[in-house]
Design a protein around this motif. Structure first.
Motif, PDB file in Angstrom:
ATOM      1  N   TRP A 216      -5.059  98.631   8.843  1.00  0.00           N
ATOM      2  CA  TRP A 216      -5.100  97.707   9.985  1.00  0.00           C
ATOM      3  C   TRP A 216      -6.035  96.535   9.701  1.00  0.00           C
ATOM      4  CZ3 TRP A 216      -0.871  98.911  11.538  1.00  0.00           C
ATOM      5  CH2 TRP A 216      -0.478 100.136  12.055  1.00  0.00           C
ATOM      6  N   VAL A 217      -7.153  96.797   9.026  1.00  0.00           N
ATOM      7  CA  VAL A 217      -8.064  95.703   8.674  1.00  0.00           C
ATOM      8  C   VAL A 217      -7.371  94.729   7.729  1.00  0.00           C
ATOM      9  CG1 VAL A 217     -10.181  95.126   7.415  1.00  0.00           C
ATOM     10  CG2 VAL A 217     -10.193  96.996   9.077  1.00  0.00           C
ATOM     11  N   GLN A 218      -6.630  95.254   6.753  1.00  0.00           N
ATOM     12  CA  GLN A 218      -5.876  94.380   5.845  1.00  0.00           C
ATOM     13  C   GLN A 218      -4.855  93.557   6.616  1.00  0.00           C
ATOM     14  OE1 GLN A 218      -4.425  96.364   2.182  1.00  0.00           O
ATOM     15  NE2 GLN A 218      -5.820  98.039   2.678  1.00  0.00           N
ATOM     16  N   LEU A 219      -4.207  94.180   7.612  1.00  0.00           N
ATOM     17  CA  LEU A 219      -3.223  93.462   8.416  1.00  0.00           C
ATOM     18  C   LEU A 219      -3.877  92.379   9.267  1.00  0.00           C
ATOM     19  CD1 LEU A 219      -0.362  93.107   9.526  1.00  0.00           C
ATOM     20  CD2 LEU A 219      -0.832  94.957  11.166  1.00  0.00           C
ATOM     21  N   ILE A 220      -5.039  92.681   9.844  1.00  0.00           N
ATOM     22  CA  ILE A 220      -5.748  91.697  10.664  1.00  0.00           C
ATOM     23  C   ILE A 220      -6.141  90.489   9.818  1.00  0.00           C
ATOM     24  CG2 ILE A 220      -7.887  91.271  11.927  1.00  0.00           C
ATOM     25  CD1 ILE A 220      -7.680  94.235  12.891  1.00  0.00           C
ATOM     26  N   VAL A 221      -6.714  90.745   8.648  1.00  0.00           N
ATOM     27  CA  VAL A 221      -7.114  89.652   7.759  1.00  0.00           C
ATOM     28  C   VAL A 221      -5.881  88.868   7.312  1.00  0.00           C
ATOM     29  CG1 VAL A 221      -8.131  89.079   5.526  1.00  0.00           C
ATOM     30  CG2 VAL A 221      -9.200  90.829   6.963  1.00  0.00           C
ATOM     31  N   GLY A 222      -4.818  89.587   6.908  1.00  0.00           N
ATOM     32  CA  GLY A 222      -3.598  88.924   6.448  1.00  0.00           C
ATOM     33  C   GLY A 222      -2.939  88.103   7.550  1.00  0.00           C
ATOM     34  N   GLY A 223      -2.912  88.637   8.782  1.00  0.00           N
ATOM     35  CA  GLY A 223      -2.326  87.904   9.899  1.00  0.00           C
ATOM     36  C   GLY A 223      -3.118  86.651  10.229  1.00  0.00           C
ATOM     37  N   PHE A 224      -4.453  86.773  10.213  1.00  0.00           N
ATOM     38  CA  PHE A 224      -5.310  85.615  10.472  1.00  0.00           C
ATOM     39  C   PHE A 224      -5.078  84.522   9.431  1.00  0.00           C
ATOM     40  CE2 PHE A 224      -9.347  83.489   9.381  1.00  0.00           C
ATOM     41  CZ  PHE A 224      -9.588  82.811  10.575  1.00  0.00           C
ATOM     42  N   VAL A 225      -5.027  84.914   8.168  1.00  0.00           N
ATOM     43  CA  VAL A 225      -4.826  83.939   7.088  1.00  0.00           C
ATOM     44  C   VAL A 225      -3.445  83.292   7.207  1.00  0.00           C
ATOM     45  CG1 VAL A 225      -4.538  83.687   4.592  1.00  0.00           C
ATOM     46  CG2 VAL A 225      -6.453  85.008   5.496  1.00  0.00           C
ATOM     47  N   GLN A 226      -2.439  84.077   7.576  1.00  0.00           N
ATOM     48  CA  GLN A 226      -1.097  83.506   7.709  1.00  0.00           C
ATOM     49  C   GLN A 226      -1.053  82.464   8.822  1.00  0.00           C
ATOM     50  OE1 GLN A 226       2.116  86.298   8.252  1.00  0.00           O
ATOM     51  NE2 GLN A 226       3.664  84.697   8.255  1.00  0.00           N
ATOM     52  N   ILE A 227      -1.727  82.730   9.933  1.00  0.00           N
ATOM     53  CA  ILE A 227      -1.743  81.764  11.038  1.00  0.00           C
ATOM     54  C   ILE A 227      -2.473  80.488  10.615  1.00  0.00           C
ATOM     55  CG2 ILE A 227      -2.669  81.340  13.345  1.00  0.00           C
ATOM     56  CD1 ILE A 227      -2.169  84.335  13.928  1.00  0.00           C
ATOM     57  N   ILE A 228      -3.617  80.654   9.923  1.00  0.00           N
ATOM     58  CA  ILE A 228      -4.365  79.483   9.443  1.00  0.00           C
ATOM     59  C   ILE A 228      -3.492  78.646   8.510  1.00  0.00           C
ATOM     60  CG2 ILE A 228      -6.301  78.743   7.993  1.00  0.00           C
ATOM     61  CD1 ILE A 228      -7.183  79.640  10.713  1.00  0.00           C
ATOM     62  N   HIS A 229      -2.775  79.307   7.604  1.00  0.00           N
ATOM     63  CA  HIS A 229      -1.887  78.582   6.683  1.00  0.00           C
ATOM     64  C   HIS A 229      -0.756  77.903   7.446  1.00  0.00           C
ATOM     65  CE1 HIS A 229       1.622  78.363   3.886  1.00  0.00           C
ATOM     66  NE2 HIS A 229       0.712  77.867   3.088  1.00  0.00           N
ATOM     67  N   LEU A 230      -0.189  78.584   8.418  1.00  0.00           N
ATOM     68  CA  LEU A 230       0.909  78.048   9.226  1.00  0.00           C
ATOM     69  C   LEU A 230       0.500  76.755   9.923  1.00  0.00           C
ATOM     70  CD1 LEU A 230       3.785  78.556  10.572  1.00  0.00           C
ATOM     71  CD2 LEU A 230       2.491  79.653  12.417  1.00  0.00           C
TER      72      LEU A 230
END
Length: 532
Positions: A216-230
């Motif tokens: 879940w921590v990996q998903l939270i970090v990955g989701g945050f980074v994806q939104i920032i990139h988006l």
């Protein structure tokens, strides 16, 4: 763990690309097909990533930095779930590490698989697709009811990771090879540092949260980074930006016959083109001595580091370190990476100033600082090995950390210099040359996941000291090619058909931009005279 490639020009995609098509009268590679004229980079240089303001380039690079941190955190944080997986599913710790191996090995090939599509369809959609898929595969791991789910989903997660083949492609879209050293050094820091960040954070998750939270921590970090990139990053791929500019010019009536590269050539990638891009890194890896030596050096260094890190738990338990204490013991490695990064800045500045003064420099100067830092890997491993004797011999824990910091300095230097040198030495073929580097690093690190722990427990006598001493001896052997390439590199490159093609495409592009700029000035003067 990382990585890194530069943008692939049309010459790398297919040496015969455009064959049989009509070429314009200036004997350039511009395509004129029926009444359609190809828009090239020299015609719209101000619209490309190279012309972005400096602040914008670095803002984009910071987001790419975060993507690299996220990817490498995914590679390392799983190790903090091995004990829980072993207990919960009744498998040995060795078997529990298989999903870690499958992720890294798949990651090695995923980097090469994603690269052609980022060249064809652009960096932005490919990075978004990659981040989305990697995040999706975290969900089954977080909800897993059996061990096999980890094996399968970690493999798919690794295969979905675009890696350095795309992230450093973004860098190459904004800086030309002679101008990108500062940016490469910065991005390499995220590549090596991301794994350490994962190891540090993973200890706190392992201590205070349940097994699913590793994912879940990996998903939270990955989701945050994806939104920032988006939200923050635009497209940087030159061919995509030229397509957009050509459409704008047709729409406004500025030039109704102009078409972008993908529009006029067709957007469909043939099997031959895909095979050319995907196969060339492997071909160069086995046929180019410099690529082979530096890739193996970088790969073995990464594998040595990965193996070395497995000793941290048994070594620091001697001083009473718990789960969090062992995780914090990774900080000296991170400090070593930062120190190495800072140490490169004066060297980069020195050689860049020489180039700008008109002095011709060989690509081998990019290895100069590595000559001094590479021995720290051997010294650090030997020192760590024999300070691992522990408090029973009166050795303080800080001694081992000083030597692990040295290992971090050397590991960063090896990756930075090998990528930087291959970019300079192989010009239009740098993407394939550095692709072999990424492949070796991730593949060998994945294999190390299986043998590293047994190595630190099964050697008779003093397993901790002897195992790291073996790594130190290997480090000495694998760093020898650095000095061979530095002194003999020009002779070796003279026998390379890839290295001999250096800068042909780049020089043609520069000349076309020069002509375009001169023509623009002349037009401006003529219009001014007419108005007067």
């Amino acid at each position: 763990m990382a990585p890194a490639e530069t943008a692939v020009p049309e010459t790398e995609r297919d040496p015969n690309y455009g064959e049989g098509q009509e070429i314009d009268q200036e004997k350039t590679d511009r395509i004129i097909k029926d009444d359609k004229v190809e828009l090239q980079d020299a015609d719209a240089w101000d619209k490309l990533g190279y012309s972005f303001p400096t602040w914008r380039k670095w803002q984009i690079l910071v987001v790419v930095f975060l993507i690299q941190i996220s990817m490498n955190l995914n590679a390392s944080m799983y190790a903090n779930g091995v004990s829980h997986i072993s207990e919960e599913y009744g498998v040995s710790k060795q078997v529990a590490r298989i999903p870690q191996m499958t992720f890294l090995v798949a990651y090695a090939f995923g980097c090469e698989l994603w690269a052609p599509w980022s060249e064809e369809y652009g960096r932005w959609p490919i990075q978004q697709a990659s981040l989305f898929l990697v995040n999706i595969w975290q969900i089954p791991c977080g909800l897993a009811k059996n061990y096999h789910t980890y094996v399968i989903c970690r493999f798919l997660g690794g295969l979905s990771t675009a890696g350095g083949s795309v992230t450093l492609g973004v860098l190459a879209d904004m800086w030309e090879p002679d101008e990108q050293e500062y940016a490469v050094a910065f991005l390499v820091l995220s590549s090596v540092g991301g794994s350490v960040v994962g190891a540090i954070a993973g200890g706190f998750v392992e201590k205070h949260l349940s097994l699913p939270w590793i994912f879940w921590v990996q998903l939270i970090v990955g989701g945050f980074v994806q939104i920032i990139h988006l939200v923050c990053n635009p497209e940087t791929r030159a061919t995509v930006l030229l397509d957009r500019e050509a459409k704008r010019r047709r729409k406004t009536g500025e030039d109704p016959n102009i078409y972008g590269p993908n529009e006029i050539r067709g957007h469909k990638m043939t099997f031959k083109e895909f095979r050319t891009i995907f196969g060339r890194p492997f071909y160069m890896f086995f046929t180019e001595p410099i690529v082979l030596w530096l890739s193996l050096l970088s790969g073995f260094s990464d594998a040595l580091i990965f193996t070395f890190l497995q000793s941290f738990t048994p070594v620091y338990e001697q001083w009473g370190f718990g789960v969090i204490g062992v995780s914090l013991a990774f900080i000296p490695l991170l400090v070593g990476y930062i120190l190495a990064y800072l140490s490169y800045l004066p060297s980069i500045h020195h050689f860049r100033r020489k180039r700008r003064s008109g002095k011709e420099l060989s690509p081998e100067v990019r290895l100069w600082w590595l000559l001094f830092l590479a021995p720290l890997e051997t010294i650090g491993l030997f020192g760590f090995a024999w300070t691992s004797l522990g408090p029973s011999h009166g050795i303080p824990w800080i001694a081992t950390m000083i030597f692990s910091c040295m290992v971090g300095i050397a590991n960063y230097a090896i990756y930075q210099s090998s990528i930087d040198y291959q970019t300079a030495a192989y010009g239009p073929y740098a993407a394939s040359a550095t692709g072999g580097n990424d492949l070796a690093r991730d593949f060998l690190a994945g294999i190390a996941a299986l043998y590293s722990t047994p190595m630190y427990s099964n050697i008779p006598g003093r397993p901790l000291e002897y195992a790291t001493t073996i790594l130190a001896c290997l480090a000495f052997l694998v760093t020898i090619p650095i000095y061979i390439v530095y002194w003999k590199g020009p002779e070796i490159r003279k026998r390379s058909k890839f290295a001999q093609s250096l800068d042909k495409t780049r020089e043609l592009s520069k000349e076309k931009r020069r002509k375009s700029s001169v023509a623009g000035l002349q037009d401006g003067e003529r219009h001014h005279t007419e108005r007067v």
